[in-house]
Design a protein around this motif. Structure first.
Motif, PDB file in Angstrom:
ATOM      1  N   PHE A   1       0.818  -1.211   0.000  1.00 41.35           N
ATOM      2  CA  PHE A   1       0.000   0.000   0.000  1.00 41.35           C
ATOM      3  C   PHE A   1       0.852   1.261   0.000  1.00 41.35           C
ATOM      4  CE2 PHE A   1      -2.302   3.440   2.108  1.00 41.35           C
ATOM      5  CZ  PHE A   1      -3.481   3.472   1.366  1.00 41.35           C
ATOM      6  N   TYR A   2       1.822   1.357   0.926  1.00 44.95           N
ATOM      7  CA  TYR A   2       2.537   2.623   1.127  1.00 44.95           C
ATOM      8  C   TYR A   2       3.718   2.829   0.187  1.00 44.95           C
ATOM      9  CZ  TYR A   2      -0.122   3.005   5.475  1.00 44.95           C
ATOM     10  OH  TYR A   2      -1.134   3.099   6.386  1.00 44.95           O
ATOM     11  N   LEU A   3       4.513   1.809  -0.057  1.00 43.66           N
ATOM     12  CA  LEU A   3       5.770   2.023  -0.762  1.00 43.66           C
ATOM     13  C   LEU A   3       5.591   2.539  -2.192  1.00 43.66           C
ATOM     14  CD1 LEU A   3       7.979  -0.909   0.578  1.00 43.66           C
ATOM     15  CD2 LEU A   3       7.743   1.447   1.415  1.00 43.66           C
ATOM     16  N   PRO A   4       4.678   1.984  -3.005  1.00 40.97           N
ATOM     17  CA  PRO A   4       4.502   2.556  -4.352  1.00 40.97           C
ATOM     18  C   PRO A   4       4.069   4.019  -4.317  1.00 40.97           C
ATOM     19  CG  PRO A   4       3.527   0.370  -4.235  1.00 40.97           C
ATOM     20  CD  PRO A   4       3.860   0.770  -2.828  1.00 40.97           C
ATOM     21  N   ARG A   5       3.249   4.375  -3.349  1.00 45.45           N
ATOM     22  CA  ARG A   5       2.797   5.763  -3.238  1.00 45.45           C
ATOM     23  C   ARG A   5       3.960   6.688  -2.876  1.00 45.45           C
ATOM     24  NH1 ARG A   5      -1.472   2.545  -2.209  1.00 45.45           N
ATOM     25  NH2 ARG A   5      -3.579   3.320  -2.716  1.00 45.45           N
ATOM     26  N   ILE A   6       4.828   6.228  -1.981  1.00 43.35           N
ATOM     27  CA  ILE A   6       6.005   7.018  -1.635  1.00 43.35           C
ATOM     28  C   ILE A   6       6.912   7.186  -2.848  1.00 43.35           C
ATOM     29  CG2 ILE A   6       8.136   7.015  -0.268  1.00 43.35           C
ATOM     30  CD1 ILE A   6       6.528   5.656   1.984  1.00 43.35           C
ATOM     31  N   CYS A   7       7.109   6.116  -3.594  1.00 42.78           N
ATOM     32  CA  CYS A   7       7.996   6.171  -4.756  1.00 42.78           C
ATOM     33  C   CYS A   7       7.458   7.074  -5.865  1.00 42.78           C
ATOM     34  CB  CYS A   7       8.230   4.756  -5.305  1.00 42.78           C
ATOM     35  SG  CYS A   7       9.142   3.683  -4.174  1.00 42.78           S
ATOM     36  N   ARG A   8       6.147   7.234  -5.930  1.00 44.27           N
ATOM     37  CA  ARG A   8       5.540   8.125  -6.927  1.00 44.27           C
ATOM     38  C   ARG A   8       5.505   9.573  -6.463  1.00 44.27           C
ATOM     39  NH1 ARG A   8       1.428   4.038  -7.123  1.00 44.27           N
ATOM     40  NH2 ARG A   8       0.014   5.460  -6.016  1.00 44.27           N
ATOM     41  N   GLY A   9       5.775   9.823  -5.182  1.00 46.87           N
ATOM     42  CA  GLY A   9       5.632  11.170  -4.636  1.00 46.87           C
ATOM     43  C   GLY A   9       4.194  11.501  -4.334  1.00 46.87           C
ATOM     44  N   ASP A  10       3.396  10.483  -4.011  1.00 53.45           N
ATOM     45  CA  ASP A  10       1.975  10.683  -3.728  1.00 53.45           C
ATOM     46  C   ASP A  10       1.635  10.504  -2.250  1.00 53.45           C
ATOM     47  OD1 ASP A  10       1.233  11.247  -6.337  1.00 53.45           O
ATOM     48  OD2 ASP A  10       0.859   9.153  -6.843  1.00 53.45           O
ATOM     49  N   ALA A  11       2.601  10.101  -1.426  1.00 56.25           N
ATOM     50  CA  ALA A  11       2.345   9.911   0.006  1.00 56.25           C
ATOM     51  C   ALA A  11       3.461  10.578   0.792  1.00 56.25           C
ATOM     52  CB  ALA A  11       2.265   8.421   0.342  1.00 56.25           C
ATOM     53  N   PHE A  12       3.094  11.553   1.605  1.00 57.06           N
ATOM     54  CA  PHE A  12       4.059  12.308   2.391  1.00 57.06           C
ATOM     55  C   PHE A  12       3.912  11.938   3.870  1.00 57.06           C
ATOM     56  CE2 PHE A  12       3.039  15.676  -0.997  1.00 57.06           C
ATOM     57  CZ  PHE A  12       3.871  15.037  -1.913  1.00 57.06           C
ATOM     58  N   PHE A  13       5.033  11.720   4.539  1.00 57.37           N
ATOM     59  CA  PHE A  13       5.052  11.294   5.940  1.00 57.37           C
ATOM     60  C   PHE A  13       5.737  12.340   6.809  1.00 57.37           C
ATOM     61  CE2 PHE A  13       3.969   7.340   4.072  1.00 57.37           C
ATOM     62  CZ  PHE A  13       3.611   6.434   5.063  1.00 57.37           C
ATOM     63  N   CYS A  14       5.330  12.398   8.070  1.00 58.63           N
ATOM     64  CA  CYS A  14       6.044  13.161   9.083  1.00 58.63           C
ATOM     65  C   CYS A  14       6.420  12.222  10.224  1.00 58.63           C
ATOM     66  CB  CYS A  14       5.213  14.343   9.581  1.00 58.63           C
ATOM     67  SG  CYS A  14       3.616  13.904  10.294  1.00 58.63           S
ATOM     68  N   ILE A  15       7.277  12.725  11.120  1.00 55.66           N
ATOM     69  CA  ILE A  15       7.821  11.912  12.202  1.00 55.66           C
ATOM     70  C   ILE A  15       7.111  12.252  13.505  1.00 55.66           C
ATOM     71  CG2 ILE A  15       9.912  11.320  13.488  1.00 55.66           C
ATOM     72  CD1 ILE A  15      11.514  12.385  11.089  1.00 55.66           C
ATOM     73  N   GLY A  16       6.519  11.281  14.162  1.00 54.56           N
ATOM     74  CA  GLY A  16       5.839  11.496  15.440  1.00 54.56           C
ATOM     75  C   GLY A  16       6.665  10.970  16.594  1.00 54.56           C
ATOM     76  N   MET A  17       7.700  11.709  16.966  1.00 51.16           N
ATOM     77  CA  MET A  17       8.560  11.289  18.080  1.00 51.16           C
ATOM     78  C   MET A  17       8.446  12.248  19.256  1.00 51.16           C
ATOM     79  SD  MET A  17      12.015   9.841  16.262  1.00 51.16           S
ATOM     80  CE  MET A  17      11.939   8.752  14.841  1.00 51.16           C
ATOM     81  N   SER A  18       8.925  13.494  19.108  1.00 58.35           N
ATOM     82  CA  SER A  18       9.003  14.429  20.230  1.00 58.35           C
ATOM     83  C   SER A  18       7.627  14.750  20.801  1.00 58.35           C
ATOM     84  CB  SER A  18       9.679  15.729  19.794  1.00 58.35           C
ATOM     85  OG  SER A  18      11.016  15.499  19.418  1.00 58.35           O
ATOM     86  N   GLU A  19       7.610  14.986  22.136  1.00 55.32           N
ATOM     87  CA  GLU A  19       6.390  15.374  22.829  1.00 55.32           C
ATOM     88  C   GLU A  19       6.699  16.497  23.804  1.00 55.32           C
ATOM     89  OE1 GLU A  19       4.441  12.127  24.717  1.00 55.32           O
ATOM     90  OE2 GLU A  19       4.120  11.022  22.842  1.00 55.32           O
ATOM     91  N   PRO A  20       5.689  17.270  24.206  1.00 59.77           N
ATOM     92  CA  PRO A  20       5.913  18.272  25.246  1.00 59.77           C
ATOM     93  C   PRO A  20       6.449  17.607  26.515  1.00 59.77           C
ATOM     94  CG  PRO A  20       3.777  18.588  24.193  1.00 59.77           C
ATOM     95  CD  PRO A  20       4.308  17.295  23.682  1.00 59.77           C
ATOM     96  N   ASN A  21       7.406  18.259  27.143  1.00 55.46           N
ATOM     97  CA  ASN A  21       8.025  17.769  28.376  1.00 55.46           C
ATOM     98  C   ASN A  21       8.855  16.508  28.188  1.00 55.46           C
ATOM     99  OD1 ASN A  21       6.685  19.847  29.894  1.00 55.46           O
ATOM    100  ND2 ASN A  21       4.828  18.589  29.827  1.00 55.46           N
ATOM    101  N   SER A  22       9.111  16.143  26.932  1.00 56.19           N
ATOM    102  CA  SER A  22       9.959  14.985  26.651  1.00 56.19           C
ATOM    103  C   SER A  22      11.191  15.373  25.860  1.00 56.19           C
ATOM    104  CB  SER A  22       9.169  13.919  25.879  1.00 56.19           C
ATOM    105  OG  SER A  22       8.160  13.360  26.670  1.00 56.19           O
TER     106      SER A  22
END
Length: 384
Positions: free
Chosen positions: A116-137
């Motif tokens: 599902f995800y990899l072909p969309r990423i390779c076409r430039g049709d699926a953009f991701f962000c990183i959910g790591m940092s949190e307030p007070n962390s």
């Protein structure tokens, strides 16, 4: 104690040959963009540019052909990324997905997730962000509090993430969350989930920085219903997975080249002067003398990634040293320009300098603070 391995390695000739086609594309598309805009590069959000890269086969270079990728090594992506950053191409829309989300899904995802995800990423049709940092962390990822709880439909997600670059423009987030235990359990009970950012209960609030940009975001999850297949990898294996992912985030050319557009513009300005001062020549030489070995270190880490290794220690070292250089360049160039008697400094050079001076403090924050990185290196070398 871990040994440090940064053996110099050459980029294979077949990957070096990519440079000519990438440079031709950049001459066609990027040359007319002012330098103060190009200096934003991997924060520059341009979906049409990303789709054009996908059409030309320049995204997903390390992904298998069966998932729409190029089937090439990490060196190929290094060459493309280096050329893009050196010219200040607006790569921000696809950057996270191409750099680390796709490799993470390839390594830990189910076959359905890969399809599902990899072909969309390779076409430039699926953009991701990183959910790591949190307030007070902050950079203490092991203390995250966002939680995904199982129910009959999959997972219910509650919590908050912060400093989430381009979240307001992305389709998905890979988030590090707790699926069991408490925040003081540290590494135990952490998992990663893929969050569709269009789901009910997800709200995103951009944060405007000193430069006027608003790419950092707060992201809130209020009883967000995720499907069962939102979990990526094994439940409770999130810490191992996220540290593997951080090797991709911390070691690439973006950790050396955030100020490179300014450096290039300053060099171009020096070439217009009849007599370049000795201090300017020394500064140019010093920056290059620092940049060249750091680039070699970054290429060495790329070789380790290409060999299937997880060079977390080496990547942390490259990131720490690289961002120190990135931060030093705007201040050094500002001192050089202020020493001139006349005012004949190009307005675009000054605008580029102004932007980099404002954002340079963030270089040692994103991807792990200097203190966190030095702790990783010290522990890895057995000196802490």
């Amino acid at each position: 104690m871990t040994s440090l391995s940064l053996t110099p390695i050459a980029i294979p000739a077949e990957d070096e040959r990519l440079r000519s086609s990438v440079r031709a594309l950049l001459n066609e598309i990027v040359s007319s963009i002012p330098p103060q805009i190009r200096a934003r590069s991997w924060n520059g959000f341009d979906p049409s540019f990303s789709r054009e890269l996908g059409r030309r086969g320049l995204l997903g270079l390390t992904m298998p052909v069966e998932y729409g990728g190029g089937g090439r090594s990490a060196f190929a992506r290094f060459v493309v990324a280096e050329e893009m950053l050196n010219r200040g191409a607006p790569v921000g829309s696809h950057w996270i997905a191409d750099r680390q989300s796709a490799p993470l899904i390839l390594k830990y995802g189910t076959e359905a997730q890969k399809q599902f995800y990899l072909p969309r990423i390779c076409r430039g049709d699926a953009f991701f962000c990183i959910g790591m940092s949190e307030p007070n962390s902050g950079s203490d990822l092991a203390s995250v509090r966002s939680r995904a709880t199982r129910n009959g439909l999959g997972w219910v997600l509650n919590g908050q993430k912060i400093w989430t670059t381009n979240a307001h423009n992305c389709h998905y987030m890979i988030a590090l969350v707790r699926t069991s235990g408490r925040s003081d359990d540290r590494h135990r009970g952490l998992s990663q989930v893929i969050v569709d950012l269009s789901l009910p209960g997800v709200s995103i609030r951009p944060i405007t920085d000193l430069s006027g940009d608003a790419h950092f975001c707060e992201v809130f999850f209020d009883n967000v219903q995720l499907s069962e297949d939102a979990l990526i990898g094994q439940e409770g294996n999130g810490w191992q997975q996220v540290t593997s992912e951080l090797a991709f985030e911390r070691s690439g050319p973006e950790r050396l080249l955030s100020s490179i557009v300014l450096f290039n513009e300053w060099l171009a300005f020096l070439r217009t002067e009849k007599h370049v001062s000795a201090p300017s020549k020394r500064l140019a030489g010093k920056i290059l003398a620092d940049l060249i070995p750091l680039r070699a270190m970054s290429v060495a880490v790329t070789g380790m990634l290409a060999a299937g290794r997880s060079p977390n220690l080496e990547a942390a070292l490259v990131k720490d040293l690289g961002t120190a250089l990135e931060q030093s360049i705007p201040a050094a160039i500002a001192d050089d320009l202020s020493a001139r008697q006349d005012n004949a400094i190009p307005a675009e050079l000054l605008a580029t300098l102004t932007y980099l001076v404002q954002v340079a403090p963030s270089f040692s924050l994103r991807g792990g603070t200097r203190e966190i990185l030095r702790g990783i290196v010290a522990r890895g070398l057995g000196v802490q």
